[in-house]
Design an enzyme around this catalytic site. Structure first.
Site, PDB file in Angstrom:
ATOM      1  N   GLY A 262     -14.889  -3.585   0.580  1.00  0.00           N
ATOM      2  CA  GLY A 262     -13.645  -3.138  -0.064  1.00  0.00           C
ATOM      3  C   GLY A 262     -13.730  -3.189  -1.580  1.00  0.00           C
ATOM      4  O   GLY A 262     -14.654  -3.758  -2.169  1.00  0.00           O
ATOM      5  N   GLN A 263     -12.723  -2.608  -2.226  1.00  0.00           N
ATOM      6  CA  GLN A 263     -12.785  -2.456  -3.686  1.00  0.00           C
ATOM      7  C   GLN A 263     -12.668  -3.795  -4.429  1.00  0.00           C
ATOM      8  O   GLN A 263     -13.345  -4.009  -5.435  1.00  0.00           O
ATOM      9  CB  GLN A 263     -11.715  -1.468  -4.174  1.00  0.00           C
ATOM     10  CG  GLN A 263     -10.302  -1.827  -3.784  1.00  0.00           C
ATOM     11  CD  GLN A 263      -9.251  -0.928  -4.450  1.00  0.00           C
ATOM     12  OE1 GLN A 263      -9.536  -0.202  -5.389  1.00  0.00           O
ATOM     13  NE2 GLN A 263      -8.016  -0.993  -3.963  1.00  0.00           N
TER      14      GLN A 263
ATOM     15  N   ASP B 101     -16.421 -10.383  11.420  1.00  0.00           N
ATOM     16  CA  ASP B 101     -15.365  -9.474  11.869  1.00  0.00           C
ATOM     17  C   ASP B 101     -14.063 -10.280  11.985  1.00  0.00           C
ATOM     18  O   ASP B 101     -13.984 -11.210  12.797  1.00  0.00           O
ATOM     19  CB  ASP B 101     -15.760  -8.872  13.225  1.00  0.00           C
ATOM     20  CG  ASP B 101     -14.685  -7.958  13.790  1.00  0.00           C
ATOM     21  OD1 ASP B 101     -13.584  -7.862  13.205  1.00  0.00           O
ATOM     22  OD2 ASP B 101     -14.962  -7.341  14.847  1.00  0.00           O
TER      23      ASP B 101
ATOM     24  N   LYS C 137       1.332  -9.249   5.950  1.00  0.00           N
ATOM     25  CA  LYS C 137       0.725  -9.949   4.808  1.00  0.00           C
ATOM     26  C   LYS C 137       1.515 -11.228   4.490  1.00  0.00           C
ATOM     27  O   LYS C 137       0.927 -12.243   4.095  1.00  0.00           O
ATOM     28  CB  LYS C 137       0.662  -9.032   3.590  1.00  0.00           C
ATOM     29  CG  LYS C 137      -0.333  -7.881   3.700  1.00  0.00           C
ATOM     30  CD  LYS C 137      -1.791  -8.327   3.753  1.00  0.00           C
ATOM     31  CE  LYS C 137      -2.251  -8.941   2.454  1.00  0.00           C
ATOM     32  NZ  LYS C 137      -3.698  -9.280   2.512  1.00  0.00           N
TER      33      LYS C 137
ATOM     34  N   THR D 185      -5.405  -2.457   5.138  1.00  0.00           N
ATOM     35  CA  THR D 185      -4.670  -2.119   3.906  1.00  0.00           C
ATOM     36  C   THR D 185      -4.016  -0.740   3.941  1.00  0.00           C
ATOM     37  O   THR D 185      -3.373  -0.358   2.960  1.00  0.00           O
ATOM     38  CB  THR D 185      -5.615  -2.171   2.685  1.00  0.00           C
ATOM     39  OG1 THR D 185      -6.727  -1.309   2.945  1.00  0.00           O
ATOM     40  CG2 THR D 185      -6.112  -3.576   2.422  1.00  0.00           C
TER      41      THR D 185
ATOM     42  N   THR E 236       0.360  -9.590  -1.518  1.00  0.00           N
ATOM     43  CA  THR E 236       0.834  -8.316  -2.042  1.00  0.00           C
ATOM     44  C   THR E 236       2.283  -8.368  -2.538  1.00  0.00           C
ATOM     45  O   THR E 236       3.094  -9.156  -2.034  1.00  0.00           O
ATOM     46  CB  THR E 236       0.719  -7.247  -0.929  1.00  0.00           C
ATOM     47  OG1 THR E 236       1.381  -6.049  -1.339  1.00  0.00           O
ATOM     48  CG2 THR E 236       1.364  -7.701   0.370  1.00  0.00           C
ATOM     49  N   ASP E 237       2.589  -7.487  -3.480  1.00  0.00           N
ATOM     50  CA  ASP E 237       3.966  -7.291  -3.940  1.00  0.00           C
ATOM     51  C   ASP E 237       4.859  -6.730  -2.828  1.00  0.00           C
ATOM     52  O   ASP E 237       6.081  -6.802  -2.928  1.00  0.00           O
ATOM     53  CB  ASP E 237       3.983  -6.344  -5.159  1.00  0.00           C
ATOM     54  CG  ASP E 237       3.265  -5.023  -4.903  1.00  0.00           C
ATOM     55  OD1 ASP E 237       2.327  -4.999  -4.065  1.00  0.00           O
ATOM     56  OD2 ASP E 237       3.634  -4.016  -5.528  1.00  0.00           O
TER      57      ASP E 237
ATOM     58  N   TYR F 207       3.042  -3.629   7.097  1.00  0.00           N
ATOM     59  CA  TYR F 207       2.013  -4.191   6.202  1.00  0.00           C
ATOM     60  C   TYR F 207       2.571  -5.405   5.463  1.00  0.00           C
ATOM     61  O   TYR F 207       1.955  -6.472   5.457  1.00  0.00           O
ATOM     62  CB  TYR F 207       1.564  -3.103   5.217  1.00  0.00           C
ATOM     63  CG  TYR F 207       0.632  -3.610   4.133  1.00  0.00           C
ATOM     64  CD1 TYR F 207      -0.696  -3.919   4.420  1.00  0.00           C
ATOM     65  CD2 TYR F 207       1.080  -3.775   2.818  1.00  0.00           C
ATOM     66  CE1 TYR F 207      -1.555  -4.392   3.429  1.00  0.00           C
ATOM     67  CE2 TYR F 207       0.228  -4.243   1.827  1.00  0.00           C
ATOM     68  CZ  TYR F 207      -1.085  -4.552   2.135  1.00  0.00           C
ATOM     69  OH  TYR F 207      -1.922  -5.021   1.143  1.00  0.00           O
TER      70      TYR F 207
END
Ligand SMILES: NC(=O)c1ccc[n+]([C@@H]2O[C@H](COP(=O)([O-])OP(=O)(O)OC[C@H]3O[C@@H](n4cnc5c(N)ncnc54)[C@H](OP(=O)(O)O)[C@@H]3O)[C@@H](O)[C@H]2O)c1
Length: 284
Positions: free
Chosen positions: A10-11, A34, A127, A60, A99-100, A123
């Site tokens: 991922g980024q 995994d 999260k 995501t 996350t926001d 999501y």
């Protein structure tokens, strides 16, 4: 430090690889670590014996989470509980990226860590449950961030540039406010956080605020491009998941803890455009 990173393709994981240069980073492929498989989590964490585990793996795709809620629960929440148990057994620090989107967006001022959460999407809900699961590890840091992008990876920045290169007219929502955050800026902040012993829940996004449309405009201006770009409302661009209208994260706690390395979102964008490739570890 020996650092185990999940979701290595991922980024954000790639930004860690490019910025945490003085440390031993292990980024197993998904076939090896995994998140949907508790045995693979236990096995890899016991083998690697990390000082820190940074959980960059997640489901995501915010809209897909709406149609695949069971997978979202498994990857974003249940797996974090397994990671917490494995880290506890090794006395490792678990760094969970959140996350926001745990907020509902009805605020008109930046959200503080202690503000009530109320996610509006699968999501966001999963999260948030991931935050609770991470907190079961006695050594944990939960870093909430927002609107991640960089010169690599699947993200809004690259989507805009690709669409503009194809000459497509672009309509981008102008009524959702947040803070675009470069993965490299967050990666550097996480390194400083680990070195300075941060723990608990901390907001870590770039400073300032903007809309997706204004962000797109800034990307194109900085790149010297002038595509056919126009604003639209969220109602005019319906998506399966409802996103918060305002999800700016307050950085006061981060500044107090120090060092605060998060640049303004404009400065971060300039860096990504001026130096798209960091001189980090070579790609493998
Ligand atoms: N992107 C944002 O705007 C944003 C904003 C706030 C917070 N965050 C959080 O920041 C963290 C990093 O996000 P990111 O933007 O770097 O996401 P990303 O680029 O989508 O990376 C997530 C990685 O997790 C992997 N993954 C999915 N299921 C897995 C599994 N079962 N086992 C192992 N790996 C699995 C994905 O692989 P595949 O691609 O093959 O599925 C992907 O490589 C996440 O926790 C995310 O929730 C992101």
């Amino acid at each position: 430090m020996r650092v185990l990173v999940t979701g290595g393709a991922g980024q954000l994981a790639q930004a860690l690889r490019k910025t945490w240069l003085g440390h031993e980073l292990i980024l197993p492929e998904e076939s090896v670590l995994d998140l949907s498989d508790p045995d693979s989590i236990r096995r890899v964490v016991a083998q690697v014996r990390p000082d820190i585990l940074i959980n960059c793996g997640a489901f995501t795709q915010v809209d897909r989470c709406e149609s695949e809620p069971e997978l979202a629960v498994l990857i974003n929440a249940t797996a974090v509980g397994w990671l917490a148990e494995a880290c506890e057994a090794q006395r490792a620090l678990l760094v969970q990226i959140s996350t926001d989107y745990v907020f509902d967006g009805t605020s008109r001022k930046p959200y503080r860590e202690e503000d009530p959460t109320n996610p509006t999407s699968v999501y966001g809900r999963t999260k948030l449950e991931g935050e609770y699961q991470a907190a079961r590890c006695s050594r944990h840091l939960i870093a909430r961030t927002s609107w991640l992008y960089d010169a690599w990876g699947k993200n809004f920045f690259n989507t805009m540039l690709a669409a503009a290169a194809q000459g497509r007219p672009l309509r981008v929502v102008d009524d959702q406010w947040g803070a675009p955050t470069s993965c490299r800026a967050l990666a550097r902040q996480l390194l400083a956080a680990a070195e300075h012993g941060w723990h608990g829940l901390v907001h870590a996004s770039c400073a300032g605020e903007t809309t997706w449309h204004e962000f797109a405009k800034a990307i194109f201006e900085a790149k010297g491009m002038a595509p056919d770009l126009s604003p639209c409302t969220s109602d005019g661009y319906p998506t399966p998941a409802r996103r918060p209208a305002y999800s700016v994260l307050d950085g006061a706690k981060r500044r107090k803890l120090g060092p605060d390395l998060m640049p303004t979102w404009m400065d971060a964008l300039r860096e990504v455009i001026d130096a798209p490739e960091l001189d980090g570890r070579p790609d493998v």
